[in-house]
Design an enzyme around this catalytic site. Structure first.
Site, short mmCIF file in Angstrom:
data_model
loop_
_atom_site.label_atom_id
_atom_site.label_comp_id
_atom_site.label_asym_id
_atom_site.label_seq_id
_atom_site.Cartn_x
_atom_site.Cartn_y
_atom_site.Cartn_z
N LYS A 113 0.89 -1.11 -0.14
CA LYS A 113 0.13 -0.12 -0.01
C LYS A 113 0.84 1.18 -0.09
O LYS A 113 0.54 2.15 -0.70
CB LYS A 113 -0.90 0.11 1.18
CG LYS A 113 -1.94 -0.89 1.05
CD LYS A 113 -3.06 -0.98 2.12
CE LYS A 113 -4.13 -1.90 2.06
NZ LYS A 113 -5.23 -2.03 3.13
N LYS A 200 -5.31 -10.98 -6.11
CA LYS A 200 -6.39 -11.34 -5.14
C LYS A 200 -7.63 -10.27 -5.53
O LYS A 200 -7.32 -9.26 -5.95
CB LYS A 200 -6.11 -11.20 -3.78
CG LYS A 200 -6.27 -10.00 -3.22
CD LYS A 200 -5.96 -10.00 -1.47
CE LYS A 200 -5.96 -8.63 -1.31
NZ LYS A 200 -5.95 -8.37 0.02
N LYS A 203 -10.89 -4.54 -2.86
CA LYS A 203 -11.70 -3.36 -3.28
C LYS A 203 -10.96 -2.21 -4.01
O LYS A 203 -11.52 -1.36 -4.34
CB LYS A 203 -12.15 -2.68 -1.75
CG LYS A 203 -13.06 -3.79 -1.23
CD LYS A 203 -13.52 -3.15 0.34
CE LYS A 203 -13.82 -3.89 1.27
NZ LYS A 203 -13.21 -3.67 2.67
P1 TYM Z 1 -10.43 -6.26 4.62
O1 TYM Z 1 -11.39 -5.18 5.07
O2 TYM Z 1 -9.35 -6.00 3.62
O3 TYM Z 1 -11.04 -7.55 4.31
C1 TYM Z 1 -12.20 -8.02 5.08
C2 TYM Z 1 -12.03 -9.59 5.22
O4 TYM Z 1 -12.08 -10.20 3.81
C3 TYM Z 1 -10.99 -10.88 3.57
N1 TYM Z 1 -10.59 -10.97 2.22
C4 TYM Z 1 -10.55 -11.90 1.30
N2 TYM Z 1 -10.77 -13.20 1.48
C5 TYM Z 1 -10.71 -14.19 0.50
N3 TYM Z 1 -10.31 -13.60 -0.80
C6 TYM Z 1 -10.21 -12.14 -1.07
N4 TYM Z 1 -9.89 -11.73 -2.24
C7 TYM Z 1 -10.22 -11.13 -0.09
N5 TYM Z 1 -10.08 -9.93 0.16
C8 TYM Z 1 -10.47 -9.80 1.62
C9 TYM Z 1 -9.86 -10.49 4.45
O5 TYM Z 1 -8.85 -11.38 4.74
C10 TYM Z 1 -10.74 -10.01 5.95
O6 TYM Z 1 -10.83 -11.13 6.73
N6 TYM Z 1 -7.17 -5.58 8.45
C11 TYM Z 1 -8.37 -6.05 7.88
C12 TYM Z 1 -9.65 -5.50 8.61
C13 TYM Z 1 -9.41 -5.89 10.00
C14 TYM Z 1 -9.68 -6.88 10.97
C15 TYM Z 1 -9.44 -6.64 12.37
C16 TYM Z 1 -9.92 -8.26 10.76
C17 TYM Z 1 -9.22 -4.65 11.06
N7 TYM Z 1 -9.31 -5.19 12.39
C18 TYM Z 1 -9.51 -7.53 13.35
C19 TYM Z 1 -9.93 -9.06 11.73
C20 TYM Z 1 -9.67 -8.87 13.12
C21 TYM Z 1 -8.59 -5.87 6.58
O7 TYM Z 1 -8.33 -4.85 6.24
O8 TYM Z 1 -9.70 -6.82 6.08
#
Ligand code: TYM
Length: 337
Positions: A113, A200, A203
């Site tokens: 990022k 992957k 968003k």
């Molecule tokens: P974020 O918002 O990018 O994504 C949310 C969840 O979706 C999963 N994910 C995917 N799984 C499979 N294939 C994909 N292409 C894909 N893209 C996203 C992510 O692994 C995630 O589980 N840092 C985290 C958010 C967060 C969080 C937390 C998660 C903040 N605090 C505490 C768990 C516990 C994030 O950016 O997810």
């Protein structure tokens, strides 16, 4: 019997996509049945990328509505907004003070990022994984269901809890923080882009055709699938490293249709792309239609939605504040009473 605790969250940075649902939220829905489950909309994390304030608050509500539309039941779990519980930021500071800078510079997502942000990389972006550790550790979470891309962040949370807090401020018998485990599904943990089978689904990909969002219309879903990248071979197969698109689209089909890998592998073994794509579109639309109609209903009931978030906040705050106090005491901060 005490139920194990689960914590997870999604950033409200744009419409959730199939990766978020199949890699994470789908897993939460199962876990809430026999775990004490907390799920939050991690809006503080969303501030680490440029944001329009009006859109952020709308996305926060919309993400909470999608959790419920996907099957999170407010009667069985606590749903809340991260920024409404100040303990997240406060614990983050305490953890910042014991986390080495070079651990943060190693984080893959930070490296990726920060390249995109050029000269404008904020301290928030670097600190993002510590805030995520705070999210998890505040709730004494046993399990953290996430997609594969969050594995390294989970390792960091474990390292901080074990090697920077418990071993310094606690004892073996009385650890201060629970060391969490990640829970990553075998299937769906890494859904790939529709336009590039080796990246992957994300968003932040500027190409909207690369992802299907949970709110895309049936026509748009069919169009995106029609345009999805394929290869020149006839007969579809899982797990061929030279055919990442085939693996990804078959994985989507097997999960969304509910048929499973074995049946799908047989059904599609001799199929061409022209025959397969309409099947995938149909399965995707059928899976998303009920989610979309629940979502639309919820978004028309804002008071109800706000009430759910308030109840979730109260439940979460009680747990979070107790953990924060425990660590403040252990680190020598004078208690208020
Ligand atoms: P974020 O918002 O990018 O994504 C949310 C969840 O979706 C999963 N994910 C995917 N799984 C499979 N294939 C994909 N292409 C894909 N893209 C996203 C992510 O692994 C995630 O589980 N840092 C985290 C958010 C967060 C969080 C937390 C998660 C903040 N605090 C505490 C768990 C516990 C994030 O950016 O997810």
């Amino acid at each position: 019997m005490v139920r194990k605790r689960v914590l997870s969250g999604v950033q409200p940075t744009g419409a959730l996509h199939l990766g978020n649902w199949l890699g994470a939220i789908r897993n939460w829905v199962e876990l809430q049945k026999n775990h004490e489950t907390f799920v939050c909309v991690v809006d503080l994390h969303a501030l680490t990328v440029p944001n329009d304030p009006k859109i952020l608050s709308e996305n926060t509500i919309s993400t909470a509505a999608l959790y419920i539309a996907c099957g999170m039941n407010p009667k069985e779990c606590s749903i809340f907004v991260q920024s409404q519980i100040s303990a997240h930021s406060e614990l983050c500071w305490l953890l910042n003070c014991v986390t080495p800078l070079n651990w943060m510079e190693r984080m893959i997502q930070f490296k990726e990022k920060s390249i995109k942000q050029g000269d404008n990389v904020s301290i928030g972006l670097l600190d993002y994984p510590v805030l995520m550790s705070a999210d998890i550790l505040l709730y004494d979470a046993d399990l953290v269901p996430v997609g594969e891309d969050q594995k390294q962040h989970l390792e960091l949370a474990r390292d901080i809890a074990q090697n920077r807090i418990n071993s310094r401020f606690g004892t073996k018998k009385n650890p201060i923080l629970k060391v969490p485990q990640s829970l990553i599904l075998k299937e769906g943990a890494k859904i790939m882009s529709l336009t590039e089978g080796n990246s992957k689904m994300s968003k932040s990909d500027p190409n909207e055709n690369s992802r299907i969002t949970l709110l895309d219309s049936p026509d748009l879903i069919a169009k995106k699938i029609k345009r999805a990248k394929t290869d020149a071979e006839v007969g579809l197969e899982f797990d061929n490293p030279n055919r990442p698109e085939a693996n990804n689209l078959l994985t989507l089909y097997s999960i969304l249709s509910g048929l499973g890998r074995e049946v799908v592998a047989k059904e599609c073994a001799t199929m061409g792309w022209g025959e397969f794509k309409p099947l995938l579109a149909e399965a995707t639309i059928a899976a998303l239609t009920p989610i979309q109609s629940r979502y639309n209903g919820l978004m028309n009931e804002r008071d109800e939605l706000n009430n759910i978030l308030k109840i979730g906040r109260d439940q979460a705050e009680e747990v979070a504040d107790a953990t924060l106090k425990r660590l403040q005491n252990a680190m020598g901060l004078l208690s208020r009473s």
